[in-house]
Design an enzyme around this catalytic site. Structure first.
Site, PDB file in Angstrom:
ATOM      1  N   ALA A 156    -147.609  22.916  61.781  1.00 42.86           N
ATOM      2  CA  ALA A 156    -148.078  25.041  61.800  1.00 42.86           C
ATOM      3  C   ALA A 156    -149.039  25.080  60.626  1.00 42.86           C
ATOM      4  O   ALA A 156    -149.090  23.905  59.907  1.00 42.86           O
ATOM      5  CB  ALA A 156    -147.167  25.817  61.722  1.00 42.86           C
ATOM      6  N   LYS A 157    -150.045  25.346  61.545  1.00 48.83           N
ATOM      7  CA  LYS A 157    -151.208  26.065  61.021  1.00 48.83           C
ATOM      8  C   LYS A 157    -150.944  27.370  60.076  1.00 48.83           C
ATOM      9  O   LYS A 157    -151.269  28.228  60.685  1.00 48.83           O
ATOM     10  CB  LYS A 157    -152.477  25.873  61.982  1.00 48.83           C
ATOM     11  CG  LYS A 157    -153.833  26.150  61.141  1.00 48.83           C
ATOM     12  CD  LYS A 157    -154.703  25.980  61.414  1.00 48.83           C
ATOM     13  CE  LYS A 157    -156.577  25.952  60.978  1.00 48.83           C
ATOM     14  NZ  LYS A 157    -156.274  24.791  60.192  1.00 48.83           N
ATOM     15  N   ALA A 158    -149.453  26.778  58.950  1.00 46.77           N
ATOM     16  CA  ALA A 158    -149.547  27.988  58.532  1.00 46.77           C
ATOM     17  C   ALA A 158    -150.266  28.472  57.209  1.00 46.77           C
ATOM     18  O   ALA A 158    -150.608  27.628  56.025  1.00 46.77           O
ATOM     19  CB  ALA A 158    -148.509  28.144  57.970  1.00 46.77           C
ATOM     20  N   TYR A 162    -151.591  25.230  52.986  1.00 45.73           N
ATOM     21  CA  TYR A 162    -152.418  25.398  52.125  1.00 45.73           C
ATOM     22  C   TYR A 162    -152.483  25.422  50.966  1.00 45.73           C
ATOM     23  O   TYR A 162    -153.631  24.857  49.671  1.00 45.73           O
ATOM     24  CB  TYR A 162    -154.361  25.935  52.662  1.00 45.73           C
ATOM     25  CG  TYR A 162    -154.103  25.337  54.227  1.00 45.73           C
ATOM     26  CD1 TYR A 162    -155.100  24.918  54.255  1.00 45.73           C
ATOM     27  CD2 TYR A 162    -153.186  25.352  56.085  1.00 45.73           C
ATOM     28  CE1 TYR A 162    -155.869  24.352  55.569  1.00 45.73           C
ATOM     29  CE2 TYR A 162    -153.876  25.358  56.445  1.00 45.73           C
ATOM     30  CZ  TYR A 162    -154.324  24.401  56.720  1.00 45.73           C
ATOM     31  OH  TYR A 162    -155.004  23.880  57.508  1.00 45.73           O
TER      32      TYR A 162
END
Length: 293
Positions: A156-158, A162
């Protein structure tokens, strides 16, 4: 990058189906995703009026939300159309696009089943992420590792994933570097804080297997470009002690595009013809001057 605050600009932001004046696009301080990191997002670029791989980015946005156990209330087609409409309204031809979704404010504990899912799209003009990129950037080693996919939804690009990237990049910049290389939880080479990494040795391109970090859209695009040129690409586990064996290194990402690396974790590299070819091919591809079959 411009230091003009992102909350004080002219223009429009598409928010929950309507165009909102830029400075009025707000959320409440008790927004669940602000506290628990469950926003998902995409970073995209438009070149000469065309958003590169818009559909692929939007599908990944939907998939990221599914990994985090919610559904975005707008279809892929609706989001793609909204991006195009916003770009026309902003009068942009070349720009960076940020589409993102988040859980709202109805519940403020760990549970958030009743929270409204919101979606917004913003865009701004943004040049090269790294200045004078063919010179090559300097990269240090992060003390933080990418965690096991058994502990996080690594596909997932959650937003929450980050956090350690920001910490790693801040530490690198404090020491005069442009970015930081992160190892994975096993100790193998993984990625930079916001870009995938490629290394070249004896005319062969090597890149880590994306099994515990994001398999970037730009990463896959560059692999296709390399293969179209007849370059051998090997996806494998790379040990940090191997870094001195390579002659060239470059990174890929929507923001970074294809950027050569001159130094990484104490090892030096010289951008060569293979790296230069992929920098040029990627630029030609995104501007519609090159096609991939």
């Amino acid at each position: 990058m411009s230091m003009l605050p992102y909350d004080d600009r002219d223009g429009w932001i598409w928010q929950d189906g309507v165009f909102v004046p830029w400075r009025e696009a707000k959320v409440h301080v008790l927004t669940h995703s602000l506290h628990y990191g469950s926003a998902v997002f995409e970073g995209e670029r438009a070149y000469e009026g065309q958003i590169f791989k818009s559909d692929e980015h939007t599908k990944r946005l939907h998939k990221s939300a599914e990994y985090l156990d919610y559904k975005i209330p707008y279809s892929v087609e609706e989001i793609n159309a909204a991006k195009q409409e916003l770009m026309a309204k902003m009068g942009f031809k070349d720009c960076y696009i940020r589409a993102f979704a988040w859980r709202g404010s109805e519940m403020m504990g760990v549970s958030a089943q009743q929270n409204t899912i919101h979606l917004a799209i913003a865009m701004w003009e943004w040049g090269n992420y790294f200045a004078d990129k063919m010179k090559g950037i300097r990269v240090t080693m992060s003390k933080w590792k990418r965690p096991s996919p058994e502990t996080i939804p690594s596909a997932a690009k959650a937003a929450g994933l980050y956090m350690i990237c920001t910490m790693s990049k801040h530490a690198a910049e404090k020491e005069g570097y442009a970015d930081a290389l992160m190892l994975d939880y096993r100790g193998y080479v993984a990625e930079l804080t916001g870009a995938n990494v490629f290394l070249i040795k004896d005319g062969v391109i090597h890149t880590p297997i994306a099994d515990c970090f994001l398999d970037g859209i730009t990463r896959r695009t560059v692999i296709d470009l390399a293969k179209a040129r007849g370059f051998d690409v090997v996806e494998r586990r790379i040990k940090p002690e191997e870094l001195s064996d390579f002659s060239e290194c470059f990174i890929t990402g929507t923001a970074a595009e294809v950027t050569p690396v001159a130094e990484m974790a104490g090892h030096t590299y010289t951008p060569g013809e293979m790296t230069k070819a992929l920098v040029e091919d990627y630029d030609a591809l995104v501007r519609g001057k090159l096609t991939l079959s």
